[in-house]
Write an enzyme that holds these catalytic residues in place. Sequence first.
Site, short mmCIF file in Angstrom:
data_model
loop_
_atom_site.label_atom_id
_atom_site.label_comp_id
_atom_site.label_asym_id
_atom_site.label_seq_id
_atom_site.Cartn_x
_atom_site.Cartn_y
_atom_site.Cartn_z
N ARG A 152 46.13 39.98 29.91
CA ARG A 152 46.10 38.39 30.00
C ARG A 152 46.98 37.85 28.95
O ARG A 152 47.61 36.93 29.20
CB ARG A 152 44.57 38.02 29.99
N GLY B 232 35.07 33.92 30.67
CA GLY B 232 35.69 34.87 29.69
C GLY B 232 37.01 34.82 29.80
O GLY B 232 37.77 34.75 28.66
N LYS B 233 37.78 34.50 30.84
CA LYS B 233 39.06 34.08 31.11
C LYS B 233 39.48 32.85 30.18
O LYS B 233 40.45 33.03 29.44
CB LYS B 233 39.74 33.86 32.52
N GLY C 117 33.09 41.23 31.96
CA GLY C 117 33.63 42.37 32.89
C GLY C 117 33.61 43.72 32.76
O GLY C 117 32.57 44.24 32.00
N ASP D 188 45.31 36.08 38.59
CA ASP D 188 44.47 37.04 39.32
C ASP D 188 44.61 38.37 38.53
O ASP D 188 45.74 38.82 38.14
CB ASP D 188 45.28 37.43 40.72
P1 ITT Z 1 38.54 33.68 39.15
O1 ITT Z 1 39.03 34.08 40.51
O2 ITT Z 1 37.72 32.39 39.17
O3 ITT Z 1 39.73 33.23 37.89
P2 ITT Z 1 37.38 36.11 38.85
O4 ITT Z 1 36.45 36.63 37.90
O5 ITT Z 1 36.83 36.14 40.41
O6 ITT Z 1 37.72 34.62 38.39
P3 ITT Z 1 39.66 37.84 39.28
O7 ITT Z 1 39.71 37.59 40.76
O8 ITT Z 1 40.87 37.81 38.68
O9 ITT Z 1 38.65 36.81 38.57
O10 ITT Z 1 38.84 39.27 39.06
C1 ITT Z 1 39.21 39.94 38.17
C2 ITT Z 1 38.11 40.82 37.79
O11 ITT Z 1 38.43 41.91 37.01
C3 ITT Z 1 36.93 40.13 36.98
O12 ITT Z 1 35.92 39.51 37.70
C4 ITT Z 1 36.53 41.05 35.88
O13 ITT Z 1 35.52 41.74 36.40
C5 ITT Z 1 37.64 41.99 36.12
N1 ITT Z 1 38.78 41.83 34.78
C6 ITT Z 1 39.78 41.24 34.88
N2 ITT Z 1 40.07 41.01 33.51
C7 ITT Z 1 39.39 41.53 32.79
C8 ITT Z 1 39.38 41.53 31.30
O14 ITT Z 1 40.21 41.01 30.49
N3 ITT Z 1 38.39 42.17 30.90
C9 ITT Z 1 37.21 42.74 31.66
N4 ITT Z 1 37.36 42.52 33.07
C10 ITT Z 1 38.21 42.02 33.32
#
Ligand code: ITT
Length: 185
Positions: free
Chosen positions: A169, A12-13, A143, A66
């Site tokens: 982001r 998604g990111k 997410g 993050d």
């Molecule tokens: P990486 O560490 O591999 O990049 P991750 O999903 O574990 O992936 P994070 O540690 O940054 O990433 O976790 C942030 C969580 O917060 C992510 O898993 C989502 O559930 C939520 N999140 C972050 N940005 C979001 C967005 O734009 N929209 C919805 N949920 C988001």
Amino acid sequence: MKTIYFVTNNMGKVREAKALLEKLGIDAQQLAYEYPELQSDDLEEIAKYGAKHAAMHLKKPVIVEDAGLFISALNGFPGPYSSFTFKRIGNEGILKLMRDVKDRKAQFRSVVGYCAPGKETITFSGAVEGEISHEPRGRSGFGYDPIFLYGDRTFAQMSTEKKNEVSHRCIALRRFAEWLQKNNE
Ligand code: ITT
């Protein structure tokens, strides 16, 4: 076009970053390397450490990000524990915690860390204010998007393009892209 490596396992990111950075002349390539996540309450520290570790290990200039959802009435929870919390209780779990809670204010925060091998990490942050909805709405994004209200729509009811105009982001990534252009890295 300049190529930059985005170290993340979250597609998604990647989708959002690619769409945004492409317009700014940067090609973002995903690298699915699992860097160790520092246990900290501070997104900036986590991004700093992760980027430094990934750049050293991969021997490439990289960005990591993050991000987290900070809910006012829950004293900022899930915050730095957003990823873990999402996997354990999901949006339904958050909505249960928020049942009968009047104050629905929430913030998404993002810290992007850029690091070239042998250098220190530089960080860029972004945040967006919204509210927690009473029920999940929409199917796009990932997410917590279906429960994050921005105006009268959730992030999951917006296209990637629309979300990229306002999201935490995209603010952080735009700041990074500006810096990259100025510093001609
Ligand atoms: P990486 O560490 O591999 O990049 P991750 O999903 O574990 O992936 P994070 O540690 O940054 O990433 O976790 C942030 C969580 O917060 C992510 O898993 C989502 O559930 C939520 N999140 C972050 N940005 C979001 C967005 O734009 N929209 C919805 N949920 C988001």
